[in-house]
Design a protein around this motif. Structure first.
Motif, short mmCIF file in Angstrom:
data_model
loop_
_atom_site.label_atom_id
_atom_site.label_comp_id
_atom_site.label_asym_id
_atom_site.label_seq_id
_atom_site.Cartn_x
_atom_site.Cartn_y
_atom_site.Cartn_z
N ARG A 1 0.84 -1.20 0.00
CA ARG A 1 0.00 0.00 0.00
C ARG A 1 0.88 1.25 0.00
O ARG A 1 0.61 2.22 -0.72
N ASP A 2 1.95 1.22 0.79
CA ASP A 2 2.88 2.35 0.79
C ASP A 2 3.57 2.50 -0.56
O ASP A 2 3.76 3.63 -1.05
N ILE A 3 3.94 1.38 -1.17
CA ILE A 3 4.59 1.43 -2.49
C ILE A 3 3.66 2.07 -3.51
O ILE A 3 4.07 2.94 -4.29
N VAL A 4 2.40 1.65 -3.51
CA VAL A 4 1.43 2.19 -4.47
C VAL A 4 1.28 3.70 -4.29
O VAL A 4 1.27 4.47 -5.26
N VAL A 5 1.20 4.14 -3.03
CA VAL A 5 1.01 5.56 -2.77
C VAL A 5 2.27 6.36 -3.09
O VAL A 5 2.22 7.40 -3.77
N GLN A 6 3.43 5.88 -2.63
CA GLN A 6 4.67 6.63 -2.80
C GLN A 6 5.11 6.68 -4.26
O GLN A 6 5.66 7.69 -4.71
N ARG A 7 4.91 5.60 -4.97
CA ARG A 7 5.31 5.59 -6.38
C ARG A 7 4.27 6.24 -7.28
O ARG A 7 4.53 6.48 -8.47
N GLY A 8 3.10 6.49 -6.74
CA GLY A 8 2.04 7.06 -7.58
C GLY A 8 1.57 6.09 -8.64
O GLY A 8 1.34 6.47 -9.79
N VAL A 9 1.44 4.81 -8.25
CA VAL A 9 0.99 3.79 -9.21
C VAL A 9 -0.38 4.15 -9.75
O VAL A 9 -1.30 4.49 -8.99
N GLN A 10 -0.51 4.09 -11.06
CA GLN A 10 -1.77 4.44 -11.70
C GLN A 10 -2.66 3.21 -11.79
O GLN A 10 -2.29 2.10 -11.45
N GLU A 11 -3.88 3.41 -12.27
CA GLU A 11 -4.82 2.31 -12.42
C GLU A 11 -4.24 1.23 -13.34
O GLU A 11 -3.61 1.53 -14.36
N LEU A 12 -4.45 -0.03 -12.96
CA LEU A 12 -4.09 -1.16 -13.81
C LEU A 12 -5.33 -1.50 -14.63
O LEU A 12 -6.31 -2.00 -14.10
N GLU A 13 -5.27 -1.23 -15.91
CA GLU A 13 -6.46 -1.39 -16.74
C GLU A 13 -6.78 -2.86 -16.96
O GLU A 13 -5.91 -3.72 -16.95
N SER A 14 -8.04 -3.14 -17.19
CA SER A 14 -8.45 -4.49 -17.53
C SER A 14 -7.75 -4.93 -18.80
O SER A 14 -7.42 -4.12 -19.67
N ILE A 15 -7.55 -6.24 -18.93
CA ILE A 15 -6.70 -6.79 -19.96
C ILE A 15 -7.40 -6.77 -21.31
O ILE A 15 -8.41 -7.45 -21.52
N ALA A 16 -6.91 -5.97 -22.23
CA ALA A 16 -7.33 -5.98 -23.63
C ALA A 16 -8.76 -5.50 -23.84
O ALA A 16 -9.34 -5.78 -24.88
N TYR A 17 -9.33 -4.77 -22.89
CA TYR A 17 -10.67 -4.23 -23.09
C TYR A 17 -10.65 -2.72 -22.92
O TYR A 17 -10.78 -2.21 -21.81
N PRO A 18 -10.47 -1.96 -24.01
CA PRO A 18 -10.51 -0.50 -23.92
C PRO A 18 -11.84 -0.04 -23.34
O PRO A 18 -12.91 -0.57 -23.69
N ALA A 19 -11.80 0.95 -22.47
CA ALA A 19 -12.99 1.34 -21.72
C ALA A 19 -14.16 1.72 -22.61
O ALA A 19 -15.32 1.40 -22.31
N ASN A 20 -13.90 2.38 -23.73
CA ASN A 20 -14.98 2.88 -24.57
C ASN A 20 -15.26 2.02 -25.79
O ASN A 20 -16.08 2.39 -26.63
#
Length: 354
Positions: free
Chosen positions: A32-51
């Protein structure tokens, strides 16, 4: 209108992690600290563009948030309309895309715990697949053994495209754990994008990427057979998820033909590939990539030589069909029962036990 029998088992639905914040309570303090400190962005679903239209049917999209991320909507849209008694959740989240094996394992751990607490605990009709870090089979086995005591997890989830062909011995510890625990291995459309999704290189358009998934399933199935996975693990069941199935008869005819001529190269393949697939491999019905007539469907079953290989699925919330046309109209009631109930129960031992 298609025939739906009470007690149907939907073998492929896709609850979506709404955002990275939803997983933070299920990560260890360190990660949790790694995610916050590194500013990890959203991990998108695999091969499904949102739109992309394929990502969700228009009537299954939510006013706010990702399609598939709301439990009440899933109940109303995916369970009730199809008389579904049990649905297997295959969460497509980006844990397998990470290059860090440790971070991949941490996110797989979090996704599985999130699935148990936020979905399985709240809806008794749901079951789930175990998300594993394919980056490292040893860590994958640790996650399988951690989660497997929860009988609501009925399958191990892999992507069809990762670092190497799925039959390679690199992945055999996963198959050994699956056979030992009586868990099928579900192989779902998707890629970690370590390599191009076509044999010719990177395509230009998403349309090409999506269509190439069928080629990937053909290659993966050939690899599993020719590398000897089903000889080493004869009780292993593999389920091809969202693979389509019209390609199977022609591919098996070709593979079996060349096995007859080249079997000296793979002497451990002690049965014809077509026989191995009929006993050890199953496929979900969506996308139903066949002409929507009973005659065409029956002809495909005749070519497959079995009515035990297809498993009912809606692929919710992806857009594979309109309305309730999830099965071709006019199928005999006995065949509908096999596809919706009997075949899934025969495939997933934990469903039969329940």
């Amino acid at each position: 209108m298609s025939l739906f029998l009470p007690g149907g088992i939907d073998c492929d639905i896709h609850p979506a992690v709404p955002n990275l914040k939803a997983l933070l309570p299920y990560l260890s303090d360190h990660w949790r600290d790694i995610v916050v400190q590194r500013g990890v962005q959203e991990l998108e679903s695999i091969a499904y563009p949102a739109n992309s239209p394929l990502t969700s049917r228009p009537d299954w999209r939510l006013p706010n948030g990702k399609p598939g991320s709301d439990l009440d909507a899933l109940r109303a849209q995916a369970l009730t309309p199809f008389n579904t008694a049990i649905a297997i959740c295959n969460c497509l989240y980006g844990a397998q895309l990470l290059f860090s094996e440790d971070m991949g394992a941490a996110f797989a751990h979090a996704v599985n715990d999130w699935m148990a607490r936020e979905w399985l605990d709240k809806e008794p009709r749901l079951r789930a697949s175990i998300v594993v870090p394919m980056q490292n089979p040893e860590l994958a086995v640790e996650e399988i053994e951690r989660v497997a005591p929860d009988q609501r997890f009925v399958q191990i989830l892999l992507l069809v495209m990762h670092d190497m062909p799925l039959g390679k011995r690199h992945y055999w510890p996963i198959y050994a754990a699956a056979e030992r625990l009586g868990l099928p291995v579900g192989i779902h459309a998707g890629s970690a994008y370590r390599h191009p999704v076509t044999p010719l290189g990177w395509p230009t358009y998403y349309t090409e990427d999506y269509a190439a998934q069928a080629q990937a399933f053909q290659a993966a199935l050939s690899s599993l057979i020719c590398e000897g996975v089903f000889t080493k693990f004869p009780d292993l069941k593999v389920v091809l998820l969202e693979s389509g199935f019209t390609w199977l008869p022609a591919h098996l005819w070709r593979l079996t033909k060349f096995w007859h001529g080249l079997r000296m190269e793979v002497p451990w393949v002690d049965r014809a590939p077509i026989d191995i697939v009929r006993s050890n491999v199953r496929l979900t019905t969506q996308p139903c990539d066949a002409p929507p007539t009973i005659e065409a469907f029956q002809r495909l079953l005749d070519h497959m030589g079995s009515d035990e290989m297809l498993l009912f699925s809606t692929d919710y919330p992806h857009w594979q069909f309109d309305g309730d046309a999830v099965l071709p109209e006019g199928l005999p009631r006995e065949l509908v029962r096999k596809i919706m109930i009997d075949n899934p129960r025969d495939t997933y031992s934990r469903l039969a036990a329940s």
